[in-house]
Design an enzyme around this catalytic site. Structure first.
Site, PDB file in Angstrom:
ATOM      1  N   GLU A  44     -10.210   0.220  -6.594  1.00  0.00           N
ATOM      2  CA  GLU A  44      -8.825  -0.164  -6.294  1.00  0.00           C
ATOM      3  C   GLU A  44      -8.874  -0.919  -4.968  1.00  0.00           C
ATOM      4  O   GLU A  44      -8.968  -0.309  -3.907  1.00  0.00           O
ATOM      5  CB  GLU A  44      -7.935   1.091  -6.183  1.00  0.00           C
ATOM      6  CG  GLU A  44      -7.811   1.876  -7.473  1.00  0.00           C
ATOM      7  CD  GLU A  44      -6.927   1.198  -8.509  1.00  0.00           C
ATOM      8  OE1 GLU A  44      -6.093   0.349  -8.122  1.00  0.00           O
ATOM      9  OE2 GLU A  44      -7.072   1.497  -9.702  1.00  0.00           O
ATOM     10  N   CYS A  69      -1.111  -2.298   0.155  1.00  0.00           N
ATOM     11  CA  CYS A  69      -1.991  -3.202  -0.614  1.00  0.00           C
ATOM     12  C   CYS A  69      -1.248  -4.077  -1.614  1.00  0.00           C
ATOM     13  O   CYS A  69      -1.744  -5.134  -1.976  1.00  0.00           O
ATOM     14  CB  CYS A  69      -3.060  -2.398  -1.327  1.00  0.00           C
ATOM     15  SG  CYS A  69      -2.348  -1.149  -2.405  1.00  0.00           S
TER      16      CYS A  69
END
Ligand code: NAD
Length: 466
Positions: free
Chosen positions: A222, A256
């Site tokens: 991720e 993010c």
């Protein structure tokens, strides 16, 4: 295990090796496989989190000034929701999944059997330290694995409280937090796991992927990247800017999937900038506001401040090094060669780039690696279709920003440099499981097509059946 005890790295490596062996033996005893065991552990985790909720709020506030309200909203509620959803659906997810049997194999049943992978390593990032460590761990537990969790070392207090909650209450052969920075993570990565789940930067993602390759270990990455938000000329600007600005400056831009840079049609740029400033000035993100999060550490503070070109500051640009807070900052007249466009910002700066045609906007996005998220603000179905068909991204939104992450039915994950694999809700269960494909034949009937004694006639029947 904690780095507070000054272990030599050699001793640390030995201890970790022992821990992995112990977890593997525990996994091989089948203790973690039943639904009852998994549900009991998930319920226990939820109860412990609720019991320590106040301490968890205090810890994250100490680490980077994240308020209770914002912690509830972005970490605690989503985490508890994820556990509730998992508890509610686990038995259903664990069932064999029937698939169609083709004519050639008739009569038979065909189905997929979810199976835990074994010993898993979860490495977390710092920006949502509870969520990014514990949410994947919930997926690992749901799938029936054992887990070693390595939270980010940067938010020291949150790392400590997670270690306390887990290591004082769970059998380390099942769940164990191992604290540490780069040397410890390097030592951890030398071991053989059955799954590594990593959240962090693409640069470290490559290190993790290489370590996993050594043992052919299944890996989920991720990662991050530069996420665009396009504001097309037909956008419902007021509501769009409001949504994007909240998402940009929550957690001080250390997010993010937030907008990294805005691509704004030239006809609406002026209005866009005016509304942007209005939204910022509503006060939610001012330095005095207790809800405005600090930058995690001085290194990141300096890195973000360095990306500000004072000549391009349209709004903001101020900062306080002692307090590690940077004012929400809008940069205009930005070129793709500017420093701020050379790396993921991960801070409260918003570069605004003007475009004339949608092709020009798409072309800019395609010059970068595939982003973790992308957003389009437009009311045109034709533009929406083009955005969905032509722009690669991990997850995204139309006329909203970051909220896709709050829907557990939408998988979360990147593509290319922004990651591989996906999780949340059912997808987390799948991420930490292997699905064994099974053809289950009855013994009372047999067809002879496949056996020796090949003939043209049989060939014709096979063709017809396939
Ligand atoms: P990072 O890659 O520096 O650190 C992540 C983890 O890796 C930490 O636990 C750290 O201890 C470890 N680590 C760091 N350097 C290492 C090395 N050389 N060898 C082995 N391990 C090492 O990332 P970060 O600063 O914690 O987080 C910021 C990055 O993470 C940004 O790129 C952001 O986009 C990304 N991110 C992605 C997601 C997502 O869900 N996709 C979520 C949050 C953050």
């Amino acid at each position: 295990m904690t780095t507070q005890t000054p272990l030599s790295i050699e001793q640390f490596e030995k201890d970790v090796n022992q821990l992995v062996n112990n977890q593997r033996a525990y996994f091989n005893s089948n203790a973690t496989r039943s639904a009852e065991f998994r549900l009991k552990q998930l319920k226990k985790l939820k109860a412990l989190l609720l019991e320590h909720e106040e301490e968890m709020h205090q810890a994250i506030f100490k680490d980077f000034g994240k308020s209770k309200y914002e912690n509830q909203l972005t970490e605690f509620f989503p985490l508890i929701d994820e556990i509730n959803l998992t508890i509610k659906n686990l038995k259903k997810w664990m069932q064999h999944k029937s698939v169609r049997t083709n004519l050639l194999n008739f009569p038979a049943k065909s189905y997929l059997v979810p199976e835990p992978l074994g010993v898993t390593l979860v490495i977390g990032a710092w920006n949502f330290p509870y969520n990014l460590s514990l949410t994947p761990m919930v997926g690992s537990m749901a799938a029936g694995n054992t887990t070693i969790l390595k939270p980010s070392e940067l938010p020291v207090e949150t790392s400590k409280i997670m270690t306390k909650i887990i290591n004082e209450n769970f059998d380390p052969n099942y769940l164990c937090v191992v604290e540490g920075a780069i040397p410890e993570t390097t030592a951890l990565l030398k071991q053989r796991y059955d799954k590594i789940f990593f959240t962090g930067s693409p640069m470290v993602g490559k290190i993790v992927n290489k370590a996993a390759a050594e043992h052919l270990t299944n890996v989920t990455l991720e990662l991050g990247g530069k996420n665009p938000a396009i504001f097309h000329k037909d956008a419902a600007l007021k509501i769009g800017v409001k949504r994007m600005i909240w998402a940009k400056f929550v957690n001080s831009g250390q997010f993010c999937i937030t907008t990294d840079y805005a691509l704004v049609h030239k006809d609406i740029k002026e209005e866009f900038l005016k509304l942007t400033i209005q939204e910022i000035e509503k006060g939610n993100f001012s330095e005095e506001n207790n809800n405005y999060v600090q930058i995690i550490n001085s290194r990141n503070f300096d890195r973000v401040v360095n990306l500000i070109d004072p000549e391009k500051v349209h709004y903001g640009g101020g900062y306080n090094r002692e307090d590690r807070r940077i004012q929400p900052t809008i940069l205009t007249e930005v070129n793709l060669d500017d420093k701020v466009m050379q790396e993921e910002i991960f801070g409260p700066l918003l570069p605004v780039i003007e475009y004339e045609t949608i092709d020009e906007a798409f072309d800019i996005i395609k010059r970068f690696e595939k982003p973790l998220a992308a957003y389009l603000f437009s009311d045109s179905n034709a533009i929406k279709d083009r955005f969905l068909n032509e722009i690669p991204f991990g997850s995204g939104g139309i006329n909203d920003c970051v909220m896709q992450v709050s829907n557990p039915n939408i998988p979360f994950g990147g593509v290319g440099h922004s990651g591989m694999g996906r999780y949340h809700g059912k997808y987390s269960f799948e991420c930490f499981s292997h699905f064994k494909g099974v053809l289950d034949k009855p013994t009372v009937i047999e067809t002879n097509l496949k056996y020796y004694g090949y003939s043209e006639k049989r060939m014709k029947i096979m063709k017809a059946l396939s």
